[in-house]
Structures are given as C-alpha cells and as structure tokens.
Motif scaffolding. Structure first.
Motif, PDB file in Angstrom:
ATOM      1  N   UNK A 185      47.028  33.075   3.735  1.00  0.00           N
ATOM      2  CA  UNK A 185      46.313  32.049   2.972  1.00  0.00           C
ATOM      3  C   UNK A 185      47.229  30.891   2.592  1.00  0.00           C
ATOM      4  N   UNK A 186      48.481  31.175   2.292  1.00  0.00           N
ATOM      5  CA  UNK A 186      49.389  30.098   1.892  1.00  0.00           C
ATOM      6  C   UNK A 186      49.715  29.186   3.069  1.00  0.00           C
ATOM      7  N   UNK A 187      49.877  29.792   4.252  1.00  0.00           N
ATOM      8  CA  UNK A 187      50.143  28.971   5.433  1.00  0.00           C
ATOM      9  C   UNK A 187      48.895  28.199   5.854  1.00  0.00           C
ATOM     10  N   UNK A 189      46.697  26.964   3.751  1.00  0.00           N
ATOM     11  CA  UNK A 189      46.686  25.803   2.861  1.00  0.00           C
ATOM     12  C   UNK A 189      47.736  24.792   3.312  1.00  0.00           C
ATOM     13  N   UNK A 190      48.931  25.305   3.637  1.00  0.00           N
ATOM     14  CA  UNK A 190      50.019  24.421   4.042  1.00  0.00           C
ATOM     15  C   UNK A 190      49.634  23.602   5.280  1.00  0.00           C
ATOM     16  N   UNK A 193      47.348  20.870   4.382  1.00  0.00           N
ATOM     17  CA  UNK A 193      48.071  19.790   3.703  1.00  0.00           C
ATOM     18  C   UNK A 193      48.787  18.918   4.739  1.00  0.00           C
ATOM     19  N   UNK A 194      49.495  19.562   5.663  1.00  0.00           N
ATOM     20  CA  UNK A 194      50.255  18.810   6.666  1.00  0.00           C
ATOM     21  C   UNK A 194      49.319  17.934   7.508  1.00  0.00           C
ATOM     22  N   UNK A 197      48.330  15.027   5.502  1.00  0.00           N
ATOM     23  CA  UNK A 197      49.408  14.048   5.352  1.00  0.00           C
ATOM     24  C   UNK A 197      49.557  13.153   6.582  1.00  0.00           C
ATOM     25  N   UNK A 231      39.490  29.850  -4.102  1.00  0.00           N
ATOM     26  CA  UNK A 231      40.353  28.724  -4.465  1.00  0.00           C
ATOM     27  C   UNK A 231      39.580  27.412  -4.361  1.00  0.00           C
ATOM     28  N   UNK A 235      39.169  27.029  -8.299  1.00  0.00           N
ATOM     29  CA  UNK A 235      40.309  26.165  -8.619  1.00  0.00           C
ATOM     30  C   UNK A 235      40.095  24.748  -8.124  1.00  0.00           C
ATOM     31  N   UNK A 237      40.237  23.442  -5.290  1.00  0.00           N
ATOM     32  CA  UNK A 237      41.375  23.067  -4.459  1.00  0.00           C
ATOM     33  C   UNK A 237      40.878  22.372  -3.191  1.00  0.00           C
ATOM     34  N   UNK A 239      42.272  21.165  -0.720  1.00  0.00           N
ATOM     35  CA  UNK A 239      42.896  21.488   0.562  1.00  0.00           C
ATOM     36  C   UNK A 239      42.242  22.710   1.201  1.00  0.00           C
ATOM     37  N   UNK A 240      41.398  23.404   0.451  1.00  0.00           N
ATOM     38  CA  UNK A 240      40.771  24.613   0.982  1.00  0.00           C
ATOM     39  C   UNK A 240      39.242  24.533   0.954  1.00  0.00           C
TER      40      UNK A 240
END
Lengths: 315, 260
Positions: A185-187, A189-190, A193-194, A197, A231, A235, A237, A239-240
């Motif tokens: 899940x963290x990757x 989101x990452x 984000x990338x 960007x 999330x 939250x 969020x 990005x998700x």
C-alpha cells in the motif's frame, strides 16, 4: 427504544473516471462509502467488468476457458468482436501478450497495428495492457498510446520501473492510465505521488494494487484494497482516491484448482464448474474490498459477478 | 493537524503597513506562500482595530480569499469587525473560525455571531480574573464555555478549545499544564472536543535561533497528545505536522510524504 443501526460517514470520496466515448462510455467511482454501502452514503456507479482478449491464441489458458473462444481466438479482432457482439461485453481489455520477449517478442509497431485493428472493429471502451515486462512495455505502450489518441482509452500498466515513459505517453495522448504496484500500500501511494509529480491528472488514474487468486494470496490483495479505500475515504487522501482495478483472470486461470483433472482429484468435483466458480469468487471478493474495474475471462464467471452486482442493488 | 497560518498579523511591520495602505500585494503574497507551505486556514489578525475595523476585516477576508482557496480565521476583539468579516467570507472552501470567545463576559457576544453565521469559534480558556493556574482550571473554564455555547446554540463540534500557551522563558510550568489540558479537553465530550493553540507564544521572548526549535518540539508533543489545530508558521512546522501525522497513523506513509 428502537434499534438504530450505526452508520459510518467519511470525509473523502473516490474520483469518477470515464473510459471510452459516446453512449458506450463507462464511468466508475465517485462513491463516498465502502463498496456497496449505499445505505450509508452515495454510490453513484456500479463496478465494471472488462472481457480479456489477447493478441495471440490463448495457448496457456485451461480448456474450460479456452474452449469458449476456440472459434474466434485465432485473432484479436474476431475475439474482441465476439465478446462485444455475442457475449455483451461493455469493455474490452486487450492484452499484448505477444510483445513479451519470451512469447514472440512482437515489435511495438506490430502491437500498435493490432490495437488499431481492434479499435476499428469495436465501439465499446478499450483497455490496452502490455505483457507485464516492464522494459518492453515502456517501448510498446508509447507506440500504442499514439494509436489510442483521442479515444479516451485506459492504458496500462505503469510500474515503478517504467512509469516515466508510460505516463508521458498517456499525457501526450490524453489517455487514462493504470498504475500498478506489487501488493504494497505504501508503494502504491508512492507511485501515485510520483505520477502526480510529473503533472499527470490524478483524476485520470486507476490504481492496480496487484491481483491474486483465491487461496493464492487473495487476502493480501483484499487487505491492500480495503486499506486504500479507507485511506481515500476516512483520511481523505487524494493520492489514493483513484478507482481500483483487479486483473483477475490472469491469476485465476493458472492455479491448480482451475487446471487439475477430475480423474486425478475426484474429490474436487467438476473441473469446469470449479474453474468458473474460482474466477467468480475471486472477483466478487475484490468487489467487496473496493475494486471498481475487473478484468475477467470466462463469460459464465462474468455473468455470476454481474448478477452479484445487481443483487447488491448498487443503484 | 490543521495549520492556521499566523503570518498575517498586524504585529508584523510589513503586514501592518499593507493593512494601513490597503495594499493587496504583500497580503496576498504572504497568504499564498502559507497555503503552499501547507496552511489550510489563514489567520487574519487585525488587532483591536477600534477605528475602521469592520472595513479592514472585510478587506482582509476578501483579499486573502481572492488568491487562496481556504477559510479565514478572524482574529480581533472587535465584535463588529468579526461580523463584517463573516458577512463576506466565502464558505466554499470551509467555514470561518472566530478568534475568539472566552470566559470574559465581554467576549460572550462572539458566540452569538458564531450561531448567527454558522461559524466555528475558538474558546480561549481564560476568564476576566487573570490566567488559569493549571490544566484543571483550564478544564473548568472550558466546561463553562461549552455550557454557554450550547445556550447560544453553537454545536460543541464547532468549538476549538485553546488552553492559552504561555512563554516558556517566564512561565515554564505552563508548558506541561497546556499539554495536559489538551489531553483533558478531549475528554470533555464524545466525540472529543477540538483543540487549538497559538503555538509560537511558547518561544516568545526567546533568542531568535532558539524559537523554531522550541516551536517544533512543542508542536510534536502537543500533536502526540491529540492537538487538532495550531495557529503557527507553516514554513516552520509543516514538516513536524506531516511527520507526526504519519507516525500517529493519521496519514498513510509514502516515501514522498513530505512533498504532499
């Protein structure tokens, strides 16, 4: 005192995403509650199911699912038209298997030509998938994106190792994009984000947290999907908040339960029913976890999933 | 944590001059910078503003919201100026926040405004008779403010309790009193009461190079104890706020979390 069932409410909602054009366009997402929780908030759209079509005969598909397409699967155009016209497919997911270096290594130009022909033959929305070879996909999907320009199709999959090229191609040709990470899940989101960007509109993104099959890691996908959805909602969020994709068929139709002969394992019952149910159960699990788009193979499994969606009274 | 950008204060010379001349340039530049740094509400502190307060607050709110899609925290003791600001506030990006009511009868009418304009409001836990001695006294005052708010028809969800941060250089004991008060305030209601502090007051009067250090570590401790919002310099504490939100599980971790 009468019992009042507690209701959850959330700050966030997922983005609505449309693929395809005109009256055949399909829109998913936009809900502000967990899957099928229409009694707590708003669920404006149903999940969608895409029929998987390949650019080469399905020589590694088990008989149960290969025989359905045996008269049409010699070419992707006849295959796709059959899904659309005879099986009622609302979305076609074309997988460019033959571009994989180990499966024929077809060139990017050949792949683009295939996509051009399929596009011309169908009028439902198209998802185009590479062969899951990160390096080759980058080269192939750039060419394919040019052919897809102006069709509002969904292109995939961008991964951590190749996203820059594929995101640029999707942006240049105004396409929707699948971002896939490997059950983290963290990757996930990452990566979103990338991609953001780079200037890619987060409302044109679909998240694929990576699928799996029942009894082969389903609970990992389920858990990641559920946490992404929470999330996004609890939250808020951004990005998700992209709709989620579950690429079900490719995982289901290679596990033992969809392949083992009745003669070898009589206790497991009918091979045919077993396979179809395996795909249907895997797919409905991901719907409950929050998937918005499914890619599936067997029409009877798809039929069961569509019935499930209707029974849940999403609207 | 919600950061309420503190930089538009009449105490700052550049801001004061811009307010006097009604020069939008510096105000909008500062408001925009705070937004970019992560402030999701902008404090407009016009001081007591006895003359021309209404016009000034109205001008501040519209000037800020012309360039930033955020609600404004209306910071003055002038009742009429608050009302003028509330009238022009654009609620599209969130509701305004009145700064503030307290246990001082002169500040009760602020609750009337909160009810009338459906605004949120800060409840500063001080009375007329001087500063609260400890966390318990702050809670007693908070309870009175909450009871009064209900009389005026202001929902408790719309109140941010402010325990009043004091200077560490002169009132060291209060640093911990305030942290305890933040914890205790939340227990005064279910769902928990919201809380806010004027963060940089902790380092008021300290050497310039020490101030950001005190502000940041204090913010981390307050957040760990559940602080909802801080009137603060987003440039200074943006990183702390995002990091503590990740550590406490309020935001999902990603390698680029600081860039979001």
């Amino acid at each position: 005192m009468p019992f009042t069932p507690p209701k959850e409410s959330y700050n966030g909602k997922t983005f609505e995403l449309t693929i395809g054009q005109g009256d055949k366009a399909v829109t998913v997402g936009g809900e502000n509650v967990l899957a099928f929780h229409a009694f707590e908030g708003s669920v404006p759209r149903e999940p969608a199911v895409a029929f998987e079509v390949q650019d080469m005969p399905p020589d590694d598909w088990p008989e149960t699912v290969a025989e359905v397409f045996k008269n049409v699967s010699s070419g992707p155009v006849t295959w796709a038209k059959y899904c659309q016209d005879s099986l009622g497919a609302g979305i076609i997911a074309l997988r460019l298997v033959s571009t994989h270096p180990d499966r024929g290594d077809a060139s990017a130009d050949q792949a683009a030509e295939t996509v051009r022909k399929v596009l011309a033959a169908i009028n439902v929305p198209l998802i185009v998938l590479g062969s899951n070879h990160a390096e080759k996909d980058a080269a192939v999907l750039v060419k394919v994106a040019e052919v897809l320009k102006g069709t509002n199709s969904l292109l995939g999959k961008a991964q951590e190792s190749n996203y820059k090229t594929i995101v640029a191609a999707a942006m240049a040709n105004d396409l929707k994009l699948i971002a896939m990470s490997e059950l983290d899940i963290n990757l996930s989101k990452q990566l979103n984000i990338l991609i953001g960007q780079m200037g890619f509109d987060k409302e044109k993104l679909v998240t694929d947290p990576m699928s799996s099959a029942l009894s082969y890691g389903l609970e990992y996908t389920y858990s990641v999907m559920e946490r992404i959805k929470l999330a996004a909602l609890a939250q808020n969020d951004a990005t998700l908040q992209a709709p989620m994709l579950a690429d079900v068929g490719m995982f289901v139709w290679k596990v033992k339960e969809t392949q083992a002969a009745e003669a070898d394992l009589p206790a497991w019952g009918s091979l045919r029913e077993r396979g179809i149910e395996w795909e249907a159960v895997t797919a409905t699990s991901f719907l409950i976890a929050g998937a918005d788009i499914l890619i599936m193979r067997h029409p009877e499994a798809i039929g069961a999933v569509k019935k499930f969606i209707a029974d849940m009274e999403v609207k | 944590m919600l950061i309420i950008g503190e930089k538009l204060s009449i105490i700052a010379k550049r801001v004061r001059e811009a307010m006097l001349k009604k020069d939008k340039g510096p105000i909008q530049e500062i408001a925009k910078r705070q937004w970019d740094e992560g402030s999701r509400m902008i404090d407009a502190n016009i001081g007591p503003a006895e003359d021309g307060g209404e016009e000034l607050m109205e001008w501040m709110v519209t000037t800020i919201q012309e360039v930033v899609s955020a609600p404004v925290c209306l910071d003055t003791t002038n009742y009429k100026a608050i009302e003028a600001g509330l009238k022009v506030h654009n609620n599209e990006w969130g509701r305004p926040l009145i700064n503030s009511t307290s246990n001082d009868p002169e500040r009760f009418p602020m609750l009337e405004l909160a009810a009338k304009y459906n605004s949120q409001i800060i409840g500063l836990t001080v009375g007329k008779g001087g500063l609260p001695a400890d966390a318990e006294e702050r809670c007693a005052i908070a309870a009175e403010i909450m009871a009064r708010a209900m009389e005026y028809g202001v929902p408790l969800e719309d109140i941010y309790l402010d325990p009043l941060v004091l200077q560490i250089a002169t009132s060291q004991d209060h640093a911990m009193h305030v942290i305890r008060a933040i914890k205790m305030f939340q227990e005064l209601n279910d769902p928990p009461m919201k809380t806010v502090v004027g963060l940089s007051n902790i380092s008021n009067g300290c050497p310039k190079h020490v101030r950001p250090i005190l502000n940041k570590y204090y913010a981390a401790l307050l957040m760990y104890n559940g602080l909802t919002a801080a009137i603060a310099d987003s440039h200074e504490i943006g990183e702390v706020s995002k990091t503590i939100d990740v550590i406490t599980g309020k935001t999902l971790y990603a390698h680029s979390y600081l860039e979001m």
